[in-house]
Design a protein around this motif. Structure first.
Motif, PDB file in Angstrom:
ATOM      1  N   LEU A 226       0.852  -1.197   0.000  1.00 17.09           N
ATOM      2  CA  LEU A 226       0.000   0.000   0.000  1.00 17.09           C
ATOM      3  C   LEU A 226       0.884   1.242   0.000  1.00 17.09           C
ATOM      4  O   LEU A 226       1.722   1.396   0.888  1.00 17.09           O
ATOM      5  N   CYS A 227       0.675   2.141  -0.967  1.00 13.72           N
ATOM      6  CA  CYS A 227       1.582   3.277  -1.198  1.00 13.72           C
ATOM      7  C   CYS A 227       2.981   2.738  -1.488  1.00 13.72           C
ATOM      8  O   CYS A 227       3.978   3.086  -0.847  1.00 13.72           O
TER       9      CYS A 227
ATOM     10  N   LYS B 295       0.427  12.557  14.326  1.00 14.80           N
ATOM     11  CA  LYS B 295      -0.282  11.724  13.354  1.00 14.80           C
ATOM     12  C   LYS B 295       0.106  10.252  13.566  1.00 14.80           C
ATOM     13  O   LYS B 295      -0.740   9.357  13.490  1.00 14.80           O
ATOM     14  N   ALA B 296       1.371  10.012  13.847  1.00 15.56           N
ATOM     15  CA  ALA B 296       1.812   8.627  14.080  1.00 15.56           C
ATOM     16  C   ALA B 296       1.113   8.060  15.319  1.00 15.56           C
ATOM     17  O   ALA B 296       0.653   6.910  15.313  1.00 15.56           O
ATOM     18  N   ASP B 297       0.997   8.864  16.361  1.00 11.90           N
ATOM     19  CA  ASP B 297       0.329   8.381  17.586  1.00 11.90           C
ATOM     20  C   ASP B 297      -1.132   8.034  17.294  1.00 11.90           C
ATOM     21  O   ASP B 297      -1.646   6.999  17.731  1.00 11.90           O
TER      22      ASP B 297
ATOM     23  N   LEU C 119       1.621   5.811   5.701  1.00  7.64           N
ATOM     24  CA  LEU C 119       0.301   6.097   6.286  1.00  7.64           C
ATOM     25  C   LEU C 119       0.169   7.569   6.641  1.00  7.64           C
ATOM     26  O   LEU C 119      -0.934   8.114   6.661  1.00  7.64           O
ATOM     27  N   VAL C 120       1.292   8.218   6.876  1.00 12.42           N
ATOM     28  CA  VAL C 120       1.288   9.628   7.237  1.00 12.42           C
ATOM     29  C   VAL C 120       0.687  10.509   6.126  1.00 12.42           C
ATOM     30  O   VAL C 120       0.206  11.605   6.391  1.00 12.42           O
TER      31      VAL C 120
END
Ligand SMILES: C[S@@+](CC[C@H](N)C(=O)[O-])C[C@H]1O[C@@H](n2cnc3c(N)ncnc32)[C@H](O)[C@@H]1O
Length: 253
Positions: free
Chosen positions: A70-71, A203-205, A167-168
């Protein structure tokens, strides 16, 4: 494709033009070489420790592993995990526009691979050199109905989903829907994701919480990712390396 569709942390270097190039050679020269982008050695190590034994068991039963990147960009992490290539082997394979057309390694297990990315060029490359059996070109933050259906089906059908350094870029609701689609299948299945430091930590959290709400945590490791660019070193004084947390999760029984 409009490059403004790609969301990036403003304190992080932008590489959008590299992701949409026609071949992976600029990715090799300006990211793998210039920034010591060694993260796939560690993605592979994590894959080998926590996913490969299960995949090999499946192979032993004559099963084909349904694998989604994914990506994926040009498929460097697929080269590491499915083909077992290390950083040097990937760089060597992408040494020029002729050499990159053929993957100089074999798959380590029977797999059906699907690449998903906003970059039509990266997906066309991945399919033409045989890295990806199927591809979906989609802006995951604003997909067409047809692309959304294809992405959801790929996630639900997958045995293994890899999503590295990516995912970021996705909206929170999009990440939720992608994990939900993966989680809903009633079978064993694994997801390998990673989180960059020191970029976009909030965003990661948030993404970690979404993952833990929907999937079972299997394991993690901390590693170097790549050198920070001069711009990033200005934005984060005193930091020379971007670091990586690699997580493996699985569908709940
Ligand atoms: C940093 S690269 C990661 C490549 C590879 N997975 C790795 O770990 O090296 C991020 C990828 O995400 C893709 N991307 C960014 N925003 C996207 C979006 N909205 N929809 C789909 N793909 C996107 C980019 O085209 C790029 O290939």
């Amino acid at each position: 494709m409009s490059q403004s569709k790609i969301k990036t942390d403003e304190k992080k270097q932008h590489f959008d033009d590299i992701y949409v190039a026609e071949t992976p050679v600029p990715f090799k020269e300006r990211i793998l070489d210039a920034l010591d982008y060694i993260s796939d050695d560690f993605n592979r190590r994590m894959f080998d420790r926590l996913i490969l034994p299960w995949v090999q068991e499946k192979a032993g039963r004559g099963e084909t592993v349904r694998y989604v990147d994914l990506c994926a960009c040009f498929g460097n992490t697929t080269m590491a995990t499915v083909y077992g290539m290390d950083y040097e082997a990937i760089r060597h394979n992408w040494r020029d526009t002729d050499a990159c057309r053929r993957i100089e390694a074999e798959r380590r297990f029977p797999a059906h691979t699907t690449g998903i990315d906003i970059s039509g060029n990266a997906m066309a490359y991945g399919q033409s050199c045989g890295l990806f059996d199927d591809t979906v070109v989609a802006d995951l933050n604003a997909p067409s109905a047809e692309a959304k259906q294809a992405v959801d089906a790929a996630m639900e059908n997958a045995d293994v989903v890899i999503s590295t350094a990516s995912l970021v870029y996705l909206e929170t609701d999009v990440i939720k829907a992608l994990i939900d689609a993966f989680a809903r299948a009633p079978r064993e299945g694994y997801m390998l994701v990673n989180f960059l430091n020191p970029f976009s930590l909030d965003k990661a959290d948030e993404t970690k919480r979404l993952l833990l709400e929907r999937l079972e945590f299997v394991g993690s490791m901390a590693t170097r990712h790549r050198r920070m660019s001069p711009l990033e070193q200005e934005n984060y004084p005193g930091e020379e390396w971007s670091l990586l947390e690699i997580w493996v999760l699985r569908r709940r029984p």
